[in-house]
Design a protein around this motif. Structure first.
Motif: not given
Lengths: 286, 770
Positions: A183-184, A187-189, A257-258, B679, B683, B691-692, B695-699
């Protein structure tokens, strides 16, 4: 917890074998240190393999390259010949983390962490890369697509560790590419990752192809049906559409969540098409 | 050092101001904290150490909602190296109604004592249940694992609509809704109902040619400050204590902690550190009272630092909301009526920013008929804290989305439509007061004529605009100017510097005194250094601090004139202060050599002793600030990813004391808005667990996610401030959500009514319309 820095493969194997599963291998540490800190892993011994020369070298071999498991992303990026031969693999490595992380993180660590979403793995699968593994019973070789057996789980047996990869030589008119969706911008997976490698004959007909697919199943997949959709064609839009259908059929994602199942399946096809077009362009220009 | 001086001199000559009467105000002077920050010398919350310091850690509830039957600390306290432990039994209870206004939020001590340490129930995952102090962090963590808590897990509720339904799990079993007549007999999760407006809605809607009604939903978000909460507390055996912490208001933190520790306010001295972002989230206390209580028990200093995970699970997020908006307009583009119903998640305790959201929602418009209703709703999340114009971004998102749709339906340019209805001086605001001089029209007109708005979009792009409003506040503020014996000046203020206040306050002090900027050194005093200071929040510091600093300068100037008059033996009325010097005037003109600060300072002892300029005030008349944002987006129609291609912030600053800092505020607000719109979201899993929490999944956006944000500073002076200043820090976060949503609508012809517009949501919407 003990920290050991062996200088030979044999010493490393002994240390890991003696730990009886309580050992962890340290290369760049960008996954391991996070896991240690959060309490996810509590190893008895950490074996730093960076002093073992073979893990830190890039050497030309049979028209391809042997790449040490602990070679960093930044070093791969600076290796012009490797980048020219396998641009898709190097661009996958470069997507890991930030500039600072690139100075430590390695392709070997990315594979051994066994995340289904690891960026380098679909690109290595597409490239037909082989893993060289040292262990108590000597050395063995394994295709990358057979290395991971589930999320966080690998084929490595007690006492074994990944020493290096072979990236093969390739005929003229070959190209590869890797794309991921996040989404970014960095710096993301990966929500989805796709690696495509293909070779054309002098008439522009695809004579060989491999497609690796990440983040949509328990492990990264080699999707033979997707490659078959390209082989024997001029990689026209019709062939690409067939390849996209094969990719979507191969997806076995989860809702998390992803990303959702529906979203991951849809976007995997989109990225496969885009990666294929880039690989095709590179093949035509090489 | 030479290099630093060169930077200083180069920058000083970069004068932007056209106002020749001002020497410093309006320039881009070097920041007083700059060198310390780029060299790593600056001390943040976790950077203070003391001998014999212990490390404190918090045990947090793993459940979203659970009754706490018992807490057994015995095994933890028996662990070697553990020096103290605290639970609910170590903090006083306060009755309902023990409230106190603080900044932009209201503090309720019944709730605060329960928020810092769970009492009857754990009300959210991450709620503090116990804390320990040990010789090191490892032992402290080990001790946490030995604490035995007996929980009775209860059903939980997160979503605001679910929480409002009859039969929803009750966060507080005896909560009767405030603001409803007659009071409901049954308890519910609705803490409060508020209503604002004027006119007759039915009459207004009957005059409308077009009425548009939409419902909106947003997910909860966190402020996302980079520095986690951190503090060091040291209690001595005689009941006096010191506290070092990262906070937006050390006086306010002192008051809260004294109340929670049941001690005299004067016995607690609080020093604020440099702050790595707050955005409203550091206006309340979490670790501070725990560290103090642990230190009091252990008689040793106790340091506590949150992990990022703890910051997300246990500290100040802002609300998610459900909102219904209805607006009617005539064919020629005049809004006849506007109505909004806003429902906000408050978290585990009442106090969501829904009142402010309800007040700001229609503020950019001059309306005859307007009504906004807000509901403050409890749910099993951390209690919300202020977040940059608390509530206003949400209300404005809903209203500005409908305004955009109205303009489109009526085929009127969206800026033209806003101008036809814009609030101006003398307009009755939608929430009560009549507006004084404001810059709403000026920001819209600037936007209309801006190169960005006049430029042609690339194929596939969309453009959106939106207005935004924030009140800004003043409040209690103290400042001191101490004249040093060499003529240099030490400025002491009591408001933590979050957005450049040391620079702006120093510039105003130098301007008012008429001295060189580099002769004034600013310091942020601890709570013993000055009279009371309200916290840094409400975009108040450059406004209220400016008034205090100017007042302190006037106080000092009066004394300087007195000293010169005494030295010359002339009446005080014949001495004036010009250009940083006492000058004899009237009958004594040209008879005495002017006396500068050095001349007076070196003989201070002889002329009457130390010279100190003071001002303590409750600043009133903060000028509100309006903004208008223009944004262009690209949408990848195959993946649903929205990228911001161009962004311009136009906002009224009244007077930009330090334009670079003002621009930084504009840019920062826009970037936070981009994250919120596209974004950022909490969650939750089915058990109400986050769940987030990282900073990886809280964007939040990374640098490469945003373009360079263009800015235009509009200056409609605020007449109540000596330099015309309005607060600027919060308004920049008000328009982005709607502006970006309007741009996406423009690109796709799809109206999104839910945030964030994350790729899966956008792709699903694209595919649903084929």
């Amino acid at each position: 917890m003990r920290y050991e820095v062996p200088e030979t493969k044999g010493e490393a194997v002994s240390l890991l074998a003696m730990a009886e599963g309580g050992g962890r291998v340290l290369a760049g540490g960008t996954d391991l240190l996070v896991q240690l800190r959060s309490g996810m892993v509590k190893p008895d011994v950490v074996v730093d393999i960076k002093k073992i020369v073979e893990t830190r070298e890039i050497t030309a071999e049979n028209g391809g390259f042997r790449v040490g498991a602990a070679v960093t992303g930044a070093e791969l990026d600076e290796h012009k010949a490797l980048k020219k031969l396998w641009p898709g693999v190097v661009e996958a490595v470069e997507l890991i983390g930030s500039t600072q992380i690139q100075g430590r993180a390695s392709m070997g660590g990315n594979l051994c962490n066994a995340s289904p979403a690891a960026d380098t793995v679909p690109a290595l699968i597409a490239a037909g890369a082989q893993c060289h593994i040292a262990g108590p019973d000597g050395e063995r070789t394994l295709p990358v697509e057979e290395f991971c057996t589930g999320p966080g789980v690998t084929n490595l047996q007690t006492g074994e560790f990944l020493v290096s990869f072979t990236l093969p030589s390739r005929p003229p008119h070959s190209g590869d590419a890797y794309l991921r969706f996040i989404p970014r911008t960095e710096m993301d997976i990966a929500v989805v990752g796709v690696g495509v490698s293909l070779s054309l004959d002098s008439n522009g007909i695809c004579v060989a192809a491999r497609v690796g697919l990440g983040a949509v199943a328990a492990t990264a997949l080699l999707v033979a049906e997707a490659a078959d959709a390209l082989i024997g064609t001029s990689v026209d839009e019709g062939a690409i559409e067939n390849m996209i259908s094969a990719i979507r059929s191969a997806c076995r994602p989860i809702d998390d969540k992803r990303g959702t199942i529906v979203y991951r399946t849809q976007v995997s096809g989109v990225l496969a098409g885009r990666a294929c077009r880039i690989a095709l362009q590179r093949a035509e220009q090489s | 050092m030479a290099a630093v001086e060169k930077i200083f001199n180069d920058t000083i000559t970069d004068r932007e101001t056209q106002d020749k009467t001002l020497k410093w105000v309006g320039t881009r002077a070097p920041r007083p904290d700059g060198v310390d920050k780029v060299t790593g010398r600056a001390k943040f919350g976790a950077d203070t150490y003391l001998p014999n310091m212990l490390y404190g850690k918090v045990l947090r509830s793993p459940h979203a909602h659970a009754r706490i039957r018992s807490i057994d600390m015995s095994r933890a306290l028996a662990l070697p190296g553990v020096k103290a432990g605290v639970t609910r039994d170590d903090f006083p209870d306060y009755p309902a109604g023990a409230v106190q206004p603080a900044g932009e939020m209201v503090i309720n001590y019944r709730d605060m004592t329960r928020n810092i340490m769970a009492r009857e129930k754990a009300l959210y995952e991450g709620h503090a249940v116990a804390a320990v102090a040990a010789v090191n962090e490892r032992v402290a963590r080990q001790a946490l694992s030995l604490i035995e808590v007996d929980y009775e897990v209860l059903p939980h509720v997160i979503d605001v609509e679910e929480a409002m339904k009859p039969g929803a799990p009750l966060v507080r079993e005896d909560l009767i809704t405030e603001g409803v007549e007659p009071a409901p007999e049954e308890p519910s999760n609705i803490a409060k109902r508020v209503e604002f407006g004027h006119g007759d809605l039915d009459l207004g809607f009957s005059k409308a040619d077009v009425i548009i009604e939409r419902s909106f939903k947003t997910q909860p978000v966190h402020q996302g400050y980079i520095e986690p909460h951190a503090c060091l507390a040291s209690f001595s055996e005689d009941g006096q204590a010191e506290l070092w912490c990262s906070t937006q208001g050390h006086y306010v933190a002192r008051g809260h902690c004294a109340k929670l520790l049941q001690m005299d306010v004067s016995k607690l001295r609080v020093t604020c550190s440099e702050i790595g972002g707050g955005f409203g989230g550091k206006t309340v206390v979490y670790l501070e009272p725990l560290a103090l209580a642990l230190s009091r028990k252990a008689c040793q200093p106790v340091k506590m630092v949150m992990t990022r995970d703890e910051v997300f699970r246990a500290s100040g997020p802002t609300s998610g909301a459900s909102m219904d908006v209805r607006i009617g307009a005539t064919k020629d583009g005049r809004i006849t009526a506007g109505e909004a119903v806003l429902k906000f998640q408050a978290g585990a305790f009442g106090g969501s920013p829904v009142p402010a959201a309800a007040q700001c929602a229609f503020a950019p418009y001059d309306l005859d008929n307007v009504k906004t209703i807000g509901f403050d709703v409890l749910c099993n999340r951390p209690k919300v804290a202020a977040y940059r114009a608390p509530g206003a971004p949400l209300g404005e998102y809903a209203v500005e989305s409908v305004v955009d749709e109205l303009a489109k339906t009526l085929e009127i340019d969206p800026l033209e439509f806003r101008l036809k209805n814009a609030a101006k001086e003398g307009s009755d605001s939608s929430y009560g007061p009549k507006f004084g001089p404001i810059g709403c029209v000026e920001t819209l007109e600037t936007a209309q004529n801006h190169d960005h708005y006049l430029s042609t979009l690339k194929p596939g792009q969309g453009r959106g605009v939106a207005s935004g409003y924030w009140f800004n506040i003043g409040g209690q503020t103290s400042a001191t100017l101490n004249l040093c014996e060499d003529g240099s000046v030490a400025l002491v203020v009591g408001t933590p510097d979050i957005g450049g206040s040391r620079a702006s306050l120093t510039m105003m002090a130098a301007e008012s005194l008429g001295v060189e900027l580099d002769k004034v050194r600013p310091l942020i005093g601890d709570t013993s250094a000055l009279g009371y200071n309200m916290l840094t929040g409400g975009s108040r510091v450059t406004f209220a601090g400016g008034i205090a600093v100017h007042g302190a300068a006037e106080d000092m100037i009066k004394q300087l004139r007195e000293r010169a008059a005494a030295t010359w033996d002339v009446p005080i009325d014949d001495v004036e202060w010009h250009g940083g010097q006492a000058v004899a005037v009237n009958g004594y003109k040209d008879q005495e050599d002017p006396m500068g600060l050095l001349d007076i300072a070196k003989d201070m002892a002889k002329s009457g002793g130390p010279i100190v300029g003071r001002c303590s005030t409750n600043a009133q008349g903060a000028g509100p600030s309006f903004g208008c944002h223009i944004v262009d987006v690209d949408v990848d129609k195959e993946t649903g990813k929205v990228s911001v291609a161009r962004y311009t912030v136009i906002q009224d600053a009244g007077k930009a004391v330090h334009p670079s800092y003002v621009e930084g505020q504009y840019q920062g607000g826009a970037v936070q808005g981009i994250g919120w719109a596209l974004n950022e979201e909490y969650i939750y899993d089915e058990n109400g667990k986050v769940e987030n929490a990282g900073f990886l999944d809280y964007r939040v956006p990374v640098c490469s996610d945003v373009p360079m944000i263009d800015t235009v500073i509009v200056e409609v002076p605020n007449p109540t401030h000596p330099y015309g200043v309005r607060g600027v820090g919060e308004t920049p976060l008000v328009p982005p959500l709607a502006a970006i949503s309007n741009a996406v609508e423009n690109a796709l012809d799809i109206r999104f009514t839910e945030l964030p517009m994350s790729p899966p949501r956008v792709l699903a919407a694209i595919e649903s319309v084929g």
